[in-house]
Scaffold this active site. Structure first.
Site, PDB file in Angstrom:
ATOM      1  N   HIS A 156     -23.301  19.873  33.525  1.00  0.00           N
ATOM      2  CA  HIS A 156     -23.818  19.210  32.319  1.00  0.00           C
ATOM      3  C   HIS A 156     -24.189  20.194  31.215  1.00  0.00           C
ATOM      4  O   HIS A 156     -24.509  19.784  30.105  1.00  0.00           O
ATOM      5  CB  HIS A 156     -25.025  18.346  32.679  1.00  0.00           C
ATOM      6  CG  HIS A 156     -24.635  17.136  33.473  1.00  0.00           C
ATOM      7  ND1 HIS A 156     -24.380  15.915  32.907  1.00  0.00           N
ATOM      8  CD2 HIS A 156     -24.397  16.975  34.803  1.00  0.00           C
ATOM      9  CE1 HIS A 156     -24.025  15.050  33.839  1.00  0.00           C
ATOM     10  NE2 HIS A 156     -24.024  15.666  35.003  1.00  0.00           N
ATOM     11  N   ASP A 365     -25.866  23.782  23.437  1.00  0.00           N
ATOM     12  CA  ASP A 365     -26.024  22.543  24.205  1.00  0.00           C
ATOM     13  C   ASP A 365     -24.694  22.205  24.858  1.00  0.00           C
ATOM     14  O   ASP A 365     -23.647  22.345  24.221  1.00  0.00           O
ATOM     15  CB  ASP A 365     -26.433  21.395  23.257  1.00  0.00           C
ATOM     16  CG  ASP A 365     -27.469  20.471  23.872  1.00  0.00           C
ATOM     17  OD1 ASP A 365     -27.421  20.278  25.105  1.00  0.00           O
ATOM     18  OD2 ASP A 365     -28.318  19.954  23.125  1.00  0.00           O
TER      19      ASP A 365
HETATM   20  C1  GDG Z   1     -28.205  17.766  29.649  1.00  0.00           C
HETATM   21  C2  GDG Z   1     -27.470  18.800  28.789  1.00  0.00           C
HETATM   22  C3  GDG Z   1     -25.863  17.010  28.086  1.00  0.00           C
HETATM   23  C4  GDG Z   1     -35.110  12.264  25.001  1.00  0.00           C
HETATM   24  N1  GDG Z   1     -36.387  12.016  24.668  1.00  0.00           N
HETATM   25  C5  GDG Z   1     -36.673  10.786  25.116  1.00  0.00           C
HETATM   26  C6  GDG Z   1     -35.543  10.277  25.757  1.00  0.00           C
HETATM   27  N2  GDG Z   1     -34.598  11.197  25.671  1.00  0.00           N
HETATM   28  C7  GDG Z   1     -33.222  11.011  26.191  1.00  0.00           C
HETATM   29  C8  GDG Z   1     -32.209  10.984  25.055  1.00  0.00           C
HETATM   30  C9  GDG Z   1     -30.928  11.384  25.780  1.00  0.00           C
HETATM   31  C10 GDG Z   1     -31.449  12.307  26.877  1.00  0.00           C
HETATM   32  O1  GDG Z   1     -32.857  12.083  27.016  1.00  0.00           O
HETATM   33  C11 GDG Z   1     -31.289  13.770  26.487  1.00  0.00           C
HETATM   34  O2  GDG Z   1     -29.937  14.105  26.621  1.00  0.00           O
HETATM   35  P1  GDG Z   1     -29.317  15.371  25.902  1.00  0.00           P
HETATM   36  O3  GDG Z   1     -27.844  15.303  26.127  1.00  0.00           O
HETATM   37  O4  GDG Z   1     -29.656  15.326  24.456  1.00  0.00           O
HETATM   38  O5  GDG Z   1     -29.998  16.650  26.527  1.00  0.00           O
HETATM   39  P2  GDG Z   1     -30.425  17.218  28.008  1.00  0.00           P
HETATM   40  O6  GDG Z   1     -31.584  16.514  28.547  1.00  0.00           O
HETATM   41  O7  GDG Z   1     -30.614  18.682  27.791  1.00  0.00           O
HETATM   42  O8  GDG Z   1     -29.153  16.953  28.941  1.00  0.00           O
HETATM   43  C12 GDG Z   1     -26.795  18.123  27.600  1.00  0.00           C
HETATM   44  C13 GDG Z   1     -26.570  16.086  29.066  1.00  0.00           C
HETATM   45  O9  GDG Z   1     -27.197  16.828  30.127  1.00  0.00           O
HETATM   46  C14 GDG Z   1     -25.598  15.083  29.696  1.00  0.00           C
HETATM   47  O10 GDG Z   1     -24.535  15.725  30.321  1.00  0.00           O
HETATM   48  O11 GDG Z   1     -25.456  16.244  26.969  1.00  0.00           O
HETATM   49  O12 GDG Z   1     -26.052  19.071  26.858  1.00  0.00           O
HETATM   50  O13 GDG Z   1     -28.364  19.831  28.356  1.00  0.00           O
HETATM   51  O14 GDG Z   1     -30.303  10.275  26.398  1.00  0.00           O
HETATM   52  O15 GDG Z   1     -32.172   9.720  24.470  1.00  0.00           O
HETATM   53  N3  GDG Z   1     -35.483   9.050  26.327  1.00  0.00           N
HETATM   54  C15 GDG Z   1     -36.614   8.276  26.250  1.00  0.00           C
HETATM   55  N4  GDG Z   1     -37.763   8.725  25.658  1.00  0.00           N
HETATM   56  C16 GDG Z   1     -37.831   9.955  25.060  1.00  0.00           C
HETATM   57  O16 GDG Z   1     -38.862  10.326  24.498  1.00  0.00           O
HETATM   58  N5  GDG Z   1     -36.609   7.043  26.803  1.00  0.00           N
END
Ligand code: GDG
Length: 466
Positions: A156, A365
Site C-alpha cells: 500500500h 504517498d
Molecule cells: C495507506 C497509504 C494508500 C482520514 N481521516 C479520517 C478518515 N480518514 C480516512 C480517509 C481515507 C483513509 O483514512 C486514508 O487513506 P490514505 O490513502 O489517504 O492514506 P494512508 O492511511 O496513509 O493509507 C496510501 C492507502 O494505504 C491505500 O492503499 O492510498 O498511500 O499510505 O479513506 O478518508 N476517516 C474517518 N475519519 C477521519 O478523521 N472516518
C-alpha cells in the site's frame, strides 16, 4: 470457488454502530463477501504472556480470525521495524529512518508467528492475499511450513529505488521474501519499476521475462500495477446524505460565506503537513486578498503515537498553526482550523463537498485515497478544485488536478491561489476528467483484478503439477 484468506496487520471487524468503513476495508470486505473466507490478523490488543490461538468470529461467509501479540514483540515489530524503519525507508524519507537489529528480529518472529497461527486454518484450495509492509516475510514463512497455495502481496506504500532500499542492512532478505509470493502488486508503474530494478540486481540475480513476470530465487512470479480506487458512488451518496447534518450546518454558517480549503490526513510526516501549513502562510502573505476570505481546515487524527517522530511532528504542527493564527487572525476570522482528531466518514464526505479546494500535498504517498474521495464527493454542477502533490501515487491518474511539488512553498501557494480562483467551467472540466478515471479504476476493479491474477497463478501451478 476457492476461499479467499486475507491477511493484514490489523483486522477491521465491522462495527455494529452502522458507521461506514472506509478506504481499503471496503475493497477487502467486498472480495471476502464474494469468495467467502477468512480475514486474519492482529486484534489490536497486547499481552504480557504468549499470544493465544486465533479467536474466531463468523459473520455470514466471512470468519474474522484474530490474535493478540506480546507487548514487547509488538513494540519492536510494529512501532520499531515496521513504522520506524520500513515506513520512512519506503517513503524515501531517510532523515526519519532508524535501524535496530533487535527490531528486525522481532519483525521476523512476528511474521513467523502469523504463519504458525494461520496454517491450521488453511484448506488446500484456498488463495491467500497478504497486505502491506508489516508482512513482507509472511509468504516465505508459510512456504517453509509447507503451504503451496497461491499467495499474493499488495504493497500500500511506495516501493523505493534500489539506491534507497539498500540503506537497509537486510534489504536482500526483503527482496528474496517478496519473491516467495505468486503475485506482487504495487500502486504505480514507478513502484513496479523500482521492484524490477531491485530484483535484477546481481545479489538477487533475477530477470524480468518478456511476459512481464519475474524469475528470481528459483521462482516465477507476477509483479504488476493495481492502482487502488474508491467506491465512487458511496462517497457521492454520503456527501449528499450528510449535507444537512447539524455539524455540517454549523461549519457552513461559521464560514460566513468564506471559501473553505480542506486537508484530511493521518498525522504522519509523509503527509507533508508542516510544508502545507507554510505554503498556506505564503498564500496569505503573497495573495493578501485571501485574508478574511479563506479558511484552511486541517483534520489530522493522531496515529502511531508510540513512535517518537510522530510526537515530534505533532509538536511542530502545533507550533506552526499557532504562529499562523497569531500572525494573521482577526477578531472575527481564524485562518487555520487545526483539528487533531478523527471524524465520522459521512461527515467527512459532506465537508469535502462543502470545501472549494481539497489540499493533498504529501511529500510521498503510495496512492492517497483522500484525493480520490475529495473528487468523488463534489457536486458535479459546482465542483471544488483539487491541489495535489506530484509525489502522491494518485497524481499518476489525477493529472487534471492542480499539480504541485510539496517542497516548493511558493509553488504550492500559487497552486492554492489557482484553485481558489478557478472559473466554474474549468472546475467542471477537470472534475469530469478525474471522475471518469475514478470510475474506471474503482475499488472493485482493484480487487477483482488482483484476485483473478491470484487465481490464475493457482491454475498455472496446478497445470504445471499435472
Ligand atoms: C495507506 C497509504 C494508500 C482520514 N481521516 C479520517 C478518515 N480518514 C480516512 C480517509 C481515507 C483513509 O483514512 C486514508 O487513506 P490514505 O490513502 O489517504 O492514506 P494512508 O492511511 O496513509 O493509507 C496510501 C492507502 O494505504 C491505500 O492503499 O492510498 O498511500 O499510505 O479513506 O478518508 N476517516 C474517518 N475519519 C477521519 O478523521 N472516518
Amino acid at each position: 470457488m476457492s476461499r479467499l484468506i486475507t491477511v493484514s496487520n490489523r483486522v477491521a471487524i465491522p462495527r455494529d454502530d452502522g458507521k461506514a468503513a472506509g478506504g481499503l476495508t471496503v475493497g477487502v470486505m467486498a472480495a471476502l463477501k464474494e469468495h467467502g473466507g477468512i480475514w486474519f490478523g492482529w486484534n489490536g490488543r497486547t499481552t504480557d504472556s504468549e499470544p493465544h490461538d486465533p479467536q474466531l468470529q463468523t459473520d455470514g461467509n466471512i470468519t474474522y480470525a484474530t490474535i493478540n501479540l506480546n507487548r514487547r514483540e509488538f513494540e519492536a515489530y510494529y512501532n520499531g521495524f515496521s513504522n520506524d524503519t520500513l515506513w520512512p525507508l519506503f517513503h524515501y524519507l531517510l532523515g526519519f529512518f532508524h535501524f535496530d537489529r533487535q527490531n528486525f528480529e522481532a519483525y521476523m518472529r512476528v511474521n513467523a508467528l502469523f504463519a504458525r497461527k494461520l496454517v491450521p486454518l488453511l484448506r488446500p484450495d484456498d488463495i491467500i492475499w497478504v497486505h502491506d509492509y508489516h508482512l513482507i516475510p509472511l509468504a516465505a514463512e508459510l512456504r517453509r511450513a509447507g503451504v503451496t497455495q497461491p499467495i499474493g502481496f499488495f504493497l500500500h506504500v511506495p516501493f523505493p529505488d534500489y539506491d534507497v532500499l539498500r540503506a537497509l542492512p537486510d534489504h536482500e532478505y526483503l527482496i528474496r521474501s517478496l519473491c516467495s509470493y505468486d503475485v506482487v502488486g504495487f500502486h504505480t508503474q514507478r513502484d513496479l519499476h523500482s521492484f524490477q530494478e531491485c530484483v535484477t540486481q546481481p545479489l538477487a540475480g533475477g530477470h524480468v521475462l518478456t511476459d512481464g513476470h519475474v524469475r528470481a530465487f528459483g521462482r516465477r512470479l507476477r509483479a504488476d500495477v493495481y492502482p487502488i480506487g474508491i467506491d465512487v458512488d458511496q462517497c457521492a451518496h454520503m456527501a449528499d446524505a450528510h449535507a444537512d447534518d447539524g455539524a455540517v450546518d454549523r461549519l457552513r454558517s461559521s464560514l460566513h460565506g468564506r471559501r473553505l480549503m480542506i486537508g484530511v490526513d493521518r498525522l504522519d510526516y509523509s503527509k507533508g503537513l508542516p510544508e502545507r501549513f507554510r505554503a498556506y502562510e505564503r498564500l496569505l502573505e503573497h495573495y493578501p486578498g485571501n485574508r478574511k476570505q479563506v479558511v484552511l481546515m486541517q483534520i489530522a487524527p493522531p496515529t502511531r503515537t508510540g513512535v517518537r517522530t510522530y510526537a515530534e511532528i505533532r509538536e511542530e504542527l502545533e507550533g506552526i498553526a499557532g504562529h499562523i493564527n497569531g500572525r494573521f487572525a482577526e477578531v472575527d476570522w481564524v485562518p487555520l482550523r487545526y483539528l487533531n482528531k478523527g471524524y465520522d466518514r459521512g461527515l467527512l464526505m459532506a465537508i469535502y463537498r462543502l470545501a472549494r479546494v481539497g489540499v493533498v500535498t504529501p511529500v510521498r504517498d503510495g496512492m492517497n485515497l483522500v484525493a480520490k474521495e475529495y473528487v468523488a464527493a463534489q457536486n458535479p454542477e459546482d465542483p471544488g478544485a483539487l491541489v495535489l502533490s506530484t509525489l502522491a501515487g494518485a497524481a499518476r491518474e489525477l493529472d487534471a488536478a492542480v499539480l504541485v511539488n510539496p517542497y516548493d512553498t511558493d509553488g504550492v501557494a500559487a497552486g492554492m491561489q489557482k484553485a481558489l480562483e478557478m472559473p466554474l467551467a474549468e472546475r467542471r472540466e477537470r472534475h469530469d476528467d478525474m471522475l471518469r478515471i475514478l470510475r474506471r479504476n474503482d475499488i472493485n476493479t482493484w480487487r477483482t483484478r488482483f484476485v483473478s491474477h491470484l487465481q490464475a497463478a493457482g491454475a498455472e501451478a496446478r497445470a504445471a503439477d499435472d
